[in-house]
Design an enzyme around this catalytic site. Structure first.
Site, PDB file in Angstrom:
ATOM      1  CG  ASP A  57      -1.978  -1.077   1.156  1.00  0.00           C
ATOM      2  OD1 ASP A  57      -2.352  -1.463   0.033  1.00  0.00           O
ATOM      3  OD2 ASP A  57      -2.426  -1.536   2.222  1.00  0.00           O
TER       4      ASP A  57
ATOM      5  CE1 TYR B 121       4.227  -6.507   3.903  1.00  0.00           C
ATOM      6  CE2 TYR B 121       3.476  -8.782   4.066  1.00  0.00           C
ATOM      7  CZ  TYR B 121       3.621  -7.613   3.344  1.00  0.00           C
ATOM      8  OH  TYR B 121       3.172  -7.552   2.048  1.00  0.00           O
TER       9      TYR B 121
END
EC number: 5.4.99.12
Length: 244
Positions: A52, A110
């Protein structure tokens, strides 16, 4: 024709994510444009995932097909001479023609970094989420065990995601304290839209003792987005590793 795999590191601050979109600057668009200029070809770069707007990557993998005479293992050096300062190619290599960065990856790791102090960040302002409330990291660690394994993660998915299944498997989730930073690491076979950021938002509620670790189990089982925490800002999120 060769299939070349690239590993990229990038600062996502000035980009609207990876994937090409109209009227905005994205990492994919920038990389495709520059590779096209180098090779003189129309290039389609396949990314391992969508990141994103504002999300960073330390080891983002992608691949493209080309007839260039530049050796695949040297391509990253040529690319780095042209790429902007906030994108760097760490490696390049030839892979089989049927290799696909997105469909062939087995999982990703992540990290999400929280600056747990009252003062905002200056140097790290684009890479951490400043959070002034004192966090109980032991409770946050206890809560992470309830997201491990295979679950329907509907509670941790933002609306607007068009996927066939909300079932994902989390292999590892851990909390690391580094002075006044709290870093959440999570490894899984895949992640839903905003899933990591919503998990972090939920763990912050545990850390503040607004909810208990056991409540996280209930939230997972509820399959109800309204039960989970908020979506924390993108800037603290970083793609650490892609597994093949």
């Amino acid at each position: 024709m060769k299939n070349v795999k690239l590993t990229l590191e990038y600062d996502g601050t000035n980009y609207c994510g990876w994937q090409k979109q109209k009227n905005v600057v994205t990492v994919q668009e920038e990389v495709e444009k520059i590779i096209g200029e180098i090779t003189g070809e129309k290039i389609d770069v396949i990314g391992c995932s969508r990141t994103d707007s504002g999300v960073h990557a330390k080891a983002y993998t992608c691949n493209f097909k080309t007839n260039t005479v530049i050796p695949p293992e040297k391509f990253y050096l040529v690319l780095n001479s042209v790429l902007p300062d906030d994108i760097v190619a760490l490696n390049s290599e030839e892979v089989p023609m049927d290799f696909h960065s997105r469909f062939d990856n087995k999982g990703k790791t992540y990290s999400y970094t929280i600056l747990n102090r009252l003062q905002r960040a200056a140097i790290d302002r684009n890479y951490v989420y400043q959070y002034g409330h004192k966090l109980n990291c032991d409770l946050m660690r206890e809560a992470t065990k309830y997201i491990l394994g295979t679950h329907d993660f509907t509670s941790f998915k933002s609306t607007g995601s068009k996927v066939k299944s909300n079932i994902r498997t989390i292999y590892e989730a851990r909390i690391v304290e580094d002075e006044n930073k709290v870093i959440f690491y999570v490894t899984g076979d895949g992640f839903l839209y905003n899933m990591v950021r919503i998990i972090v938002g939920t763990l912050l509620e545990v850390g503040e003792e607004k909810i208990t670790p056991l409540n996280v189990k209930t939230i997972v089982e509820s399959k109800d987005r309204t039960k989970a925490g908020r979506v924390v800002p993108a800037k603290g999120l970083c793609l650490e590793k892609v597994m093949y």
